[in-house]
Enzyme design. Sequence first.
Site, short mmCIF file in Angstrom:
data_model
loop_
_atom_site.label_atom_id
_atom_site.label_comp_id
_atom_site.label_asym_id
_atom_site.label_seq_id
_atom_site.Cartn_x
_atom_site.Cartn_y
_atom_site.Cartn_z
CD GLU A 296 -2.99 -1.16 2.26
OE1 GLU A 296 -2.71 -0.63 3.33
OE2 GLU A 296 -4.08 -1.70 2.02
CG ASP B 228 -7.61 -5.30 5.27
OD1 ASP B 228 -7.03 -5.56 6.32
OD2 ASP B 228 -7.70 -4.15 4.79
CD GLU C 31 -9.69 -1.09 8.17
OE1 GLU C 31 -8.80 -1.71 8.77
OE2 GLU C 31 -9.55 -0.65 7.00
O1 GCW Z 1 -6.77 -2.84 6.93
C1 GCW Z 1 -6.07 -2.08 6.01
C2 GCW Z 1 -6.37 -0.69 6.43
C3 GCW Z 1 -5.18 0.25 6.40
C4 GCW Z 1 -4.00 -0.45 7.04
C5 GCW Z 1 -3.67 -1.69 6.23
C6 GCW Z 1 -2.56 -2.50 6.87
C7 GCW Z 1 -2.30 0.53 8.40
O2 GCW Z 1 -7.43 -0.19 5.67
O3 GCW Z 1 -5.55 1.40 7.10
O4 GCW Z 1 -2.88 0.40 7.16
O5 GCW Z 1 -4.77 -2.53 6.14
O6 GCW Z 1 -2.88 -3.43 7.60
O7 GCW Z 1 -1.40 -2.23 6.64
#
Ligand code: GCW
Length: 717
Positions: free
Chosen positions: A307, A381, A409
Amino acid sequence: MALLRFVFLFILISFSASAQKDYKLWLQYHTVSNSAIASEYKNNSKGIAILGNSETIKIAEKELKTGFWDMLGNVPEIKSEVKGESDIIVGSRSNLNSEIKKELQSDFGKINNEGFIIKTISSKSKKQIIITGKNDVAVLYGVFNFLRILQTNKSVTNLNIVDSPRTNIRILNHWDNLDRTVERGYAGFSLWNWQKLPDFIDQRYVDYARANASVGINGTVLTNVNANALILTPQYLEKVEALANVFRPYGIKVYLTARFSAPIEIGKLKTADPKDSEVIDWWKNKAAEIYKRIPDFGGFLVKANSEGQPGPQNYGRDHVDGANMLADAVAPFGGVVMWRAFVYSEHDANDRAKQAYAEFQPYDGKFKENVIVQVKNGAIDFQPREPFHPLFGAMPKTPLMMEFQITQEYLGFSTHLVFLPKLFQEVLESDTYQKGKGSTVAKVVDGTLYQNKLTGIAGVANIGNDLNWTGHPFAQANWYGFGRLAWNPYLDSEIIADEWLRSTFSNDGNFIKPIKNIMMKSREAVVNYMTPLGLHHIMDTGHHYGPGPWVSNLSRPEWNPTYYHKADEKGIGFDRSKSGTNATAQYAPEIEKLFDNLETCPEKDLLWFHHVSWDYKLKNGQTLWNSLALKYQEGVNQVREMQDVWSKAEKYVDSERFKEVKMLLEIQHKEAKWWRDACLLYFQQFSGKELPAEVERPTQTLEYFKSLKFPFAPGNG
Ligand code: GCW
């Protein structure tokens, strides 16, 4: 006037008393109602011998005094040596007399360095409880466990507890930024007040450490994995050192996230190439500088080439090169590197769910001894439900640690009551079959499957500076439960709920039974009203708040909900079977076979692995469309049940927490209906079918739901 003042004072006192309750977490230490326990200690106290004088032992002493005072209304005499008779003897092995040491010899053989023994021994005419371990932190764990026995109204006669943590690193990952915003944080701002550190030590740092120690958490990563290199500058390291000093007596080590490009950003080097000798030296010196300040510094957590974070691949190197270079830097000081496997790339057209495995599995056996690869519980995720990550069990020569997300989240932020230990348990119990039947994820994580020495469990913290730490009073249970499962990944989530309710609210069975019941169902409820039958990642863009199954305009395909549900006229779901992306092949053959076949695939994961026709008949005899709609409705019904049950809990709970939970459940109910209506209206465009009669009709149009925007939703980094 005087009366007014009195009333005002009364209101003030009762307000702060109940505000304090929220703050006190599971360490309420309510008056013990079990008369047998009460009388044992109330009248007849021969005192407590507390051996040793480390800061940790002083903390244990204070905790016992507070616990006895609050729960039993008296503080027993505290003695600093074993003289005459004592009810309880507290101290590490080296401080015990030879008689007791001999008595406990075989128990000491059973515990590791952090394990404890709580044992009633009878010598001559007296009975004594010994709380001990191999060092003072272990003793502190024992003390907290002893107090939990009192808190949960269990018998204290003839105790015989010999317990050790099953994992080495039991750690919170704070996604806290230096400006005090918290990525995916829904409980206020970061606890760490960098501006006032190192000189101002907020009492919350101490209380945070105490709460963590009470459940055996022994590490904390202070900063976000989306890292800022500034944390590694002397200006900030001085602040980190101050926090480490607060946490140390509680057995908590500090770790930091390492931004891979730090040598450029704060070291003025031209590159961060892990094979460059200047870069290597820079990290070695940085590690030495940190360890000079913080001799027990835990090590680094790294998100690299994920990311947009920098990493070794920026220099044509791989994850192994990057991790091992950092591992060499901290190795002389006993540090570790936790290297995250959360990777997927915009340049990789492959199913996102396959990418971490595809990239990391071939690295098995190539990492240095002090590297542990941190893997999220599922391959996408932190969704309400994911099948276990295929990397678990697939890297026998590499220590893998679990990464759970405690912050919600994708699970309703801190507004929804969702008891996460149920989710954690489901993952830990999953059988990977990688070494035959019984190769559970828990066994990978605690190292017993492949005899890994380095083990760990991380939880992305849900803690902020809200008065009650976690936003939702029940989200405290997720912090608590994470700690308990990190200590023992085999613990039943129902036991965790029971312990937590008793120590947080009340021991009254009329309260415990129904409330525990709704906690246990709450995880399935959120799955039902958000992503039933294996749906996933259909949340709205960026903030992930609320439904957004229609979103299809994001630059990276795998950020779009339409990528995940693939609804069309024929059906819905992501085909990850052989006829699709073949992600099922990343599992052991037994599991691959199970998931690959539409008929044997567990229905809870159906749309994760298969694109299924709207008319396909599920085991309940209903079509997929009907079943999906009924699941959404069931989720809403379950929230209603939660509201109903909670409304009857008023007499067991202080009015502030009662009202908070009541209001939050109302929001949860509203949002569950929002999820149901928005998703069903959207999917109905493809199925073209009527809603079954049992499903309530939406009161808004799809266009209305699509028009909702939340530019200031919290936690969006
Ligand atoms: O869950 C996703 C999130 C990001 C997060 C990423 C990760 C810290 O949307 O906010 O970044 O994964 O775990 O690296």
